[in-house]
Design an enzyme around this catalytic site. Structure first.
Site, PDB file in Angstrom:
ATOM      1  N   TRP A 291     -11.956  -5.565  -0.362  1.00 44.83           N
ATOM      2  CA  TRP A 291     -10.653  -6.079   0.057  1.00 44.83           C
ATOM      3  C   TRP A 291     -10.612  -7.596  -0.195  1.00 44.83           C
ATOM      4  O   TRP A 291      -9.801  -8.079  -0.980  1.00 44.83           O
ATOM      5  CB  TRP A 291     -10.399  -5.717   1.511  1.00 44.83           C
ATOM      6  CG  TRP A 291      -9.810  -4.359   1.679  1.00 44.83           C
ATOM      7  CD1 TRP A 291      -8.542  -4.051   2.095  1.00 44.83           C
ATOM      8  CD2 TRP A 291     -10.437  -3.077   1.421  1.00 44.83           C
ATOM      9  NE1 TRP A 291      -8.331  -2.678   2.100  1.00 44.83           N
ATOM     10  CE2 TRP A 291      -9.485  -2.070   1.693  1.00 44.83           C
ATOM     11  CE3 TRP A 291     -11.703  -2.697   0.977  1.00 44.83           C
ATOM     12  CZ2 TRP A 291      -9.759  -0.707   1.547  1.00 44.83           C
ATOM     13  CZ3 TRP A 291     -11.986  -1.336   0.824  1.00 44.83           C
ATOM     14  CH2 TRP A 291     -11.028  -0.365   1.104  1.00 44.83           C
TER      15      TRP A 291
ATOM     16  N   ASP B  72       0.817  -1.209   0.000  1.00 46.15           N
ATOM     17  CA  ASP B  72       0.000   0.000   0.000  1.00 46.15           C
ATOM     18  C   ASP B  72       0.849   1.256   0.000  1.00 46.15           C
ATOM     19  O   ASP B  72       0.452   2.284  -0.526  1.00 46.15           O
ATOM     20  CB  ASP B  72      -0.920   0.011   1.225  1.00 46.15           C
ATOM     21  CG  ASP B  72      -0.141   0.012   2.533  1.00 46.15           C
ATOM     22  OD1 ASP B  72       0.949  -0.584   2.570  1.00 46.15           O
ATOM     23  OD2 ASP B  72      -0.626   0.584   3.520  1.00 46.15           O
TER      24      ASP B  72
ATOM     25  N   ARG C  30       6.239   4.353   5.446  1.00 49.50           N
ATOM     26  CA  ARG C  30       5.933   4.444   6.861  1.00 49.50           C
ATOM     27  C   ARG C  30       5.955   3.049   7.510  1.00 49.50           C
ATOM     28  O   ARG C  30       6.367   2.069   6.884  1.00 49.50           O
ATOM     29  CB  ARG C  30       4.585   5.126   7.078  1.00 49.50           C
ATOM     30  CG  ARG C  30       3.386   4.347   6.581  1.00 49.50           C
ATOM     31  CD  ARG C  30       2.123   5.188   6.690  1.00 49.50           C
ATOM     32  NE  ARG C  30       0.936   4.445   6.258  1.00 49.50           N
ATOM     33  CZ  ARG C  30      -0.102   5.002   5.656  1.00 49.50           C
ATOM     34  NH1 ARG C  30      -0.102   6.290   5.400  1.00 49.50           N
ATOM     35  NH2 ARG C  30      -1.155   4.275   5.319  1.00 49.50           N
ATOM     36  N   ASP C  31       5.472   2.963   8.727  1.00 49.56           N
ATOM     37  CA  ASP C  31       5.492   1.704   9.468  1.00 49.56           C
ATOM     38  C   ASP C  31       4.312   0.817   9.045  1.00 49.56           C
ATOM     39  O   ASP C  31       3.498   0.415   9.865  1.00 49.56           O
ATOM     40  CB  ASP C  31       5.453   1.970  10.971  1.00 49.56           C
ATOM     41  CG  ASP C  31       4.262   2.817  11.400  1.00 49.56           C
ATOM     42  OD1 ASP C  31       3.631   3.448  10.517  1.00 49.56           O
ATOM     43  OD2 ASP C  31       3.957   2.852  12.596  1.00 49.56           O
ATOM     44  N   GLU C  32       4.263   0.503   7.745  1.00 53.93           N
ATOM     45  CA  GLU C  32       3.164  -0.303   7.203  1.00 53.93           C
ATOM     46  C   GLU C  32       3.705  -1.155   6.064  1.00 53.93           C
ATOM     47  O   GLU C  32       4.121  -2.283   6.289  1.00 53.93           O
ATOM     48  CB  GLU C  32       2.018   0.608   6.745  1.00 53.93           C
ATOM     49  CG  GLU C  32       0.718  -0.136   6.575  1.00 53.93           C
ATOM     50  CD  GLU C  32      -0.476   0.818   6.482  1.00 53.93           C
ATOM     51  OE1 GLU C  32      -1.523   0.362   6.032  1.00 53.93           O
ATOM     52  OE2 GLU C  32      -0.336   2.006   6.857  1.00 53.93           O
TER      53      GLU C  32
ATOM     54  N   ASP D 291      -6.340  -2.539  -2.182  1.00 53.80           N
ATOM     55  CA  ASP D 291      -5.578  -1.666  -3.069  1.00 53.80           C
ATOM     56  C   ASP D 291      -5.294  -2.342  -4.403  1.00 53.80           C
ATOM     57  O   ASP D 291      -5.501  -1.771  -5.476  1.00 53.80           O
ATOM     58  CB  ASP D 291      -4.269  -1.256  -2.397  1.00 53.80           C
ATOM     59  CG  ASP D 291      -4.474  -0.479  -1.117  1.00 53.80           C
ATOM     60  OD1 ASP D 291      -5.253  -0.938  -0.264  1.00 53.80           O
ATOM     61  OD2 ASP D 291      -3.852   0.584  -0.941  1.00 53.80           O
TER      62      ASP D 291
ATOM     63  N   GLU E 175      -2.198   8.905  -1.116  1.00 51.59           N
ATOM     64  CA  GLU E 175      -3.201   8.085  -0.438  1.00 51.59           C
ATOM     65  C   GLU E 175      -4.523   8.828  -0.295  1.00 51.59           C
ATOM     66  O   GLU E 175      -5.598   8.249  -0.433  1.00 51.59           O
ATOM     67  CB  GLU E 175      -2.692   7.682   0.939  1.00 51.59           C
ATOM     68  CG  GLU E 175      -3.642   6.837   1.742  1.00 51.59           C
ATOM     69  CD  GLU E 175      -3.058   6.409   3.074  1.00 51.59           C
ATOM     70  OE1 GLU E 175      -3.553   5.437   3.648  1.00 51.59           O
ATOM     71  OE2 GLU E 175      -2.098   7.058   3.537  1.00 51.59           O
TER      72      GLU E 175
ATOM     73  N   HIS F 265       0.860   5.934  -2.932  1.00 44.14           N
ATOM     74  CA  HIS F 265      -0.224   4.977  -2.719  1.00 44.14           C
ATOM     75  C   HIS F 265      -0.940   4.834  -4.052  1.00 44.14           C
ATOM     76  O   HIS F 265      -1.561   5.777  -4.509  1.00 44.14           O
ATOM     77  CB  HIS F 265      -1.209   5.564  -1.690  1.00 44.14           C
ATOM     78  CG  HIS F 265      -1.422   4.744  -0.475  1.00 44.14           C
ATOM     79  ND1 HIS F 265      -0.551   4.752   0.575  1.00 44.14           N
ATOM     80  CD2 HIS F 265      -2.419   3.915  -0.121  1.00 44.14           C
ATOM     81  CE1 HIS F 265      -1.021   3.968   1.539  1.00 44.14           C
ATOM     82  NE2 HIS F 265      -2.152   3.439   1.126  1.00 44.14           N
TER      83      HIS F 265
END
Length: 929
Positions: A518, A452, A456-458, A465, A730, A751
């Site tokens: 999703w 995605d 960052r922390d992802e 997506d 995003e 994103h």
């Protein structure tokens, strides 16, 4: 030319490797007479076992089943092809493609997983080494390796390949992949050494949000590898990892992580550690660790450096920091060349944007995203992190010894090395930049799996997506192998937990909560891949996953045939959703969920029909009709109004085929009315964005779709372009008009989901789409947009290069197309004329549509007429902004642009000074025209 020319064949997983015993084969006829169709082909396979030939009757040239004896492990061969057309001669044999089988025979994987016996802390990096002897007469050396973690391996001081963060990320508890590398050229007669550097990577990462982040897989990385030595006398020897390998925690990599970055101390480099003869007396015996699943060969593309960028600007910030701007938001790492005293630290910080002139790191959340290099003091030293990656455009350089020469630093772009296949170009530079942003967003987020965001922390494999973006992705790059590998992981996670998770791999333990759009990746991504690549085998492989998903939803829907009252993401990041609640959309979540229930049921029925499962096809067709009837009964009025009177709701109904005929037209008319009322600003989130322009153009509202595309005010696709974006954001307003970062915690500047509009640019604007799976029959139906003078697309299909485009000229609108050999096309021109054509280059001219008359701006002019005339709207806004920019922005955003409202009436609440000033400015501008 009467004899065709054929290019080298391609194996299913690339041109030089096969991870399966019976790969499928494709080939392209590169030159042939116009209208040429293949009537037969012949394949020739040469191996050490001899030569085989096989005949293919008919026109099949894409993913043809392997016609030879199945390959054996490590078998090599040369494959050629020749073709002929109806009544024609055979072509010459193609140049052979050389390949090798990368899989292992059953039972051949014997390597043990090894690691540190007593690490000092969690996720401790380490070095492994092992010496071995090679007898005279070595013919071949093949290296197989994997890790619960990530690794870099070398033999005799030379890395075995240029891949990055091997073996990537899969659901480690269910599936591991191994690399297969021919290392014959690295191995010498006599003494040799293998050296491996290992860190935790995704395996030891903390996953989750805020205080809920936690380790999922394990506390320490482990590694397994084996080297096969094959000799001319027919003998062979395996060198495998075990307790006889030596290990050291004195790695120059002090610590490393996907979110952390990398700390590297060059003073800790042990010279010669990966070469024979090194004194390893201070090293320990490796500890044998718990084994993961037996690894299988890689089926997706490798990850490597694909491009290098130099800084375009050196910035000194208000606080005195030095920042390099690379001019492009990218995913990768920095490579530096630096000299300084031993122990001196150079710190590299990364971010996608600047805020108040400083590095904008707040969107990174808990990700440190920083690399620290400690110099050894040995002259000019070169460093690039090996065990992390970053998403950034800007890099802050702290602690650089002496004056910084920007030429000493470059950015290396890293990602899955996908073959580029699709291009788009138009007369509008901003639209072209938007499309380029989509490409860069995909490049950054296709790194072993479709993520995605990369910064960052992802950085997780969110199913929603890729579900919406798969059509765009499958045009821009050859994604079949990449997404097939990821779908295999999805099915494994689904089977283990009983549902499709939000993310794959499922480190959030989300598979117990089904979510529309999703989880529908299980059905709709395979459907997309079949339409774009004609991969029936993939559909067959994924069919149990597709069926399990739909069965689960039908059970939840029950006798009402509606999926309602449960958790949903809905139309995620609808532009009206507040920063703290991105799921709070205009469109009802249950409406969205049941629309997807219908859509997936149809996809499953189609898959069943394709595979010959006629009972399933009939059953799920019936279920889909029940859902359609229930959806219309619950959410639509007889007059065609939906309970959620919002762009996404109507787009779902039209594009998913819930409505057709007059009802679809009625809903398209309402959708166009809504978009104009809102000033042609986008009103959709992740669910509606891929559909809204299709819904408009398919119901005859090309002007509305054009105004939506070309809108530059927020929210819109081109707003981000006007703000300097070089990837897709995003949120529609990830960066606010004043240049500040959106205050929400969830703000990414890379994103790809909202870039799914590019599929509409390819299919509708340029007019290129598959009319049969895999583009064997092509649909050419370009749509000249008002305000553009030309648009075109090119696509390297499995049959060859396809082009489609249009241009406004003095002759009229000129439509051109290229159809490759062994393919045909149906052409629908802008005037409605229809043609059936074969291969070759084609050109048509149709009459231009007269331009709409210029709208006079008076107090009596309707607001709808102003919105439908971009020039009139621009003149009005210019006059307002010259007087009061804030009032102009407020008027534009808050006004309902309706045909029943006049400009004079709408300005009645404004100050007389402002109102009179606007009309005076408009009158003056009119007199000057």
């Amino acid at each position: 030319m009467s004899t065709p020319t054929v290019g080298s064949p391609r194996l299913e997983y690339g041109t030089d490797t096969s991870p399966v015993p019976a790969p499928r084969v494709s080939w392209i006829t590169t030159a042939a007479p116009d209208g040429w169709l293949q009537s037969g082909a012949e394949l020739r396979l040469a191996t050490t076992d001899g030569e085989q030939t096989a005949t293919v009757d008919g026109g099949a040239s894409v993913l043809v089943e392997w016609p030879f004896t199945p390959l054996t492990a490590r078998q090599r061969g040369d494959l050629s092809v020749r073709v002929r057309g109806e009544g024609g001669d055979w072509s010459e044999w193609s140049e052979p493609v050389s390949f090798s089988a990368t899989f292992l025979d059953d039972g051949e994987w014997t390597a043990q997983f090894v690691g540190l016996a007593d690490p000092a802390e969690r996720a401790t990096p380490y070095l492994l080494r092992h010496e071995f002897e090679v007898r005279p007469g070595l013919e071949r050396a093949t290296w197989y390796a994997t890790a619960l973690g990530v690794y870099e391996a070398g033999i005799n001081g030379t890395t075995v390949d240029d891949q990055f963060l091997k073996p990537g990320w899969t659901p480690y508890q269910y599936r591991l992949v191994h690399e297969t590398t021919d290392v014959t050229g690295l191995v010498n007669e006599g003494s040799n050494a293998i050296g491996v550097s290992v860190t935790g990577g995704w395996y030891t990462e903390n996953f989750g949000f805020r205080d809920g982040a936690r380790p999922v897989y394990g506390p320490q990385p482990s590694f397994a590898g084996q080297l096969l030595l094959e000799y001319a006398d027919g003998s062979s020897e395996w060198i495998v990892t075990g307790s006889d390998w030596r290990i050291s925690d004195r790695s120059p990599v002090i610590r490393a992580g996907i979110y952390l970055g990398e700390d590297y101390d060059a003073r800790r480099i042990q010279d010669g550690w990966d070469r024979p003869g090194f004194d390893a007396s201070g090293w320990a015996d490796a500890a044998v660790m718990d084994a993961g699943p037996v690894p299988g060969p890689r089926t997706g593309p490798v990850v490597r450096v694909t491009e290098t960028l130099s800084p375009v600007e050196v910035i000194t910030t208000p606080s005195g920091k030095t920042i390099l701007d690379f001019g492009q938001n990218l995913v990768g790492r920095l490579r530096i060349r630096v000299s300084g005293p031993a122990g001196h630290e150079v710190t590299l910080r990364h971010a996608e944007v600047l805020e108040d002139g400083e590095l904008g790191i707040r969107p990174l959340r808990a990700a440190r995203a920083m690399d620290v290099f400690t110099l050894a003091g040995a002259g000019v030293e070169e460093y690039a992190p090996t065990f992390t990656f970053h998403g950034f455009r800007y890099a802050q350089i702290d602690g650089w010894p002496g004056a910084l020469d920007p030429a000493a630093i470059v950015a290396e772009v890293i990602g899955s090395d996908l073959r580029r296949t699709g291009w788009f170009e138009s007369s509008d530079p901003m639209v072209n930049r938007l499309h380029e942003n989509v490409v860069w967003g995909m490049r950054g987020n296709f790194l072993y799996l479709p993520t995605d965001c990369p910064q960052r922390d992802e950085r997780l494999g969110w199913t929603g997506d890729i579900q919406v973006f798969a059509p765009t992705a499958s045009f821009l790059f050859d994604t079949n192998g990449f997404l097939a590998s990821w779908l295999q992981d999805l099915a494994l996670e689904q089977e283990a937990a009983g549902g499709v998770p939000f993310i794959v791999p499922d480190v959030l333990d989300s598979a117990h909560t089904p979510a529309a759009a999703w989880g529908d990746a299980a059905t709709l991504v395979p459907e997309t891949l079949y339409q774009r690549f004609a991969d029936r085998g993939l559909v067959a492989t994924q069919y149990p996953s597709m069926k399990a998903w739909v069965d689960q939803l039908l059970e939840l829907a029950g006798e009402r045939h509606l999926w309602e009252g449960m958790f949903q993401f809905g139309d995620w990041v609808d532009p009206d959703a507040p920063p703290e609640d991105p799921a709070k959309a205009k469109t009802d979540k249950d409406l969205v969920a049941s629309a997807y229930l219908f859509r997936s049921s149809v996809a499953l029925a189609d898959a069943a029909r394709l595979l010959g499962y006629e009972e399933d096809a009939e059953f799920y067709t019936d279920r889909a009709e029940e859902v359609r009837a229930a959806w219309l009964r619950e959410y639509a009025t007889p007059a065609g109004r939906l309970v959620s009177d919002a762009q996404t709701a109507y787009a779902l109904a039209i594009c998913f085929g819930i409505v057709s005929g007059d009802m679809a037209q009625t809903m398209g008319d309402r959708l166009a009315w809504l978009t104009r009322r809102d000033g042609y600003r986008i009103g959709t989130g992740f669910v509606g964005t891929p559909l809204v322009n299709d819904a408009l153009s398919s119901t005859g509202h090309v002007l509305a779709a054009t105004r939506m595309l070309l809108q530059t005010e927020c929210p819109s696709w081109l707003y981000s372009v006007s703000m300097g974006a070089t990837t897709i954001w995003e949120r529609w307003d990830s960066l606010l008009p004043d240049g500040s970062i959106n205050p929400g915690e969830m703000t990414s500047f890379n994103h790809y989901a909202l870039g799914a509009v590019a599929d509409w640019l390819h299919r509708v604007v340029a007019g290129m789409a598959p009319d049969e799976p895999g583009y064997r029959r092509i649909r050419i139906a370009p749509t000249p947009l008002p305000g553009l003078t030309h648009a075109s697309a090119a696509f390297d299909s499995a049959y060859g290069r396809i082009t489609s485009g249009w241009e406004r000229t003095d002759e009229g609108i000129v439509v051109t197309a290229t159809v490759p050999p062994n393919a045909t096309a149906v052409v629908v021109l802008p005037d409605g004329a229809r043609h059936e054509v074969g291969s070759g280059q084609h050109r048509w001219v149709v009459a231009s549509q007269p331009e709409a008359p210029t709208t006079d701006l008076t107090p009596d002019t309707s607001l709808a007429a102003i919105q439908d005339d971009p020039g009139a709207y621009a003149s009005l806004m210019s006059a307002m902004r010259d007087l009061d920019p804030e009032m102009a922005a407020e008027f534009s955003l808050r006004t309902a642009w309706l045909p029943t409202q006049t400009l004079g009436n709408s300005m009645g609440f404004l100050s007389p000074v402002f109102r009179d000033g606007v009309f005076k400015a408009l009158e003056a501008a009119k007199s000057q025209r």
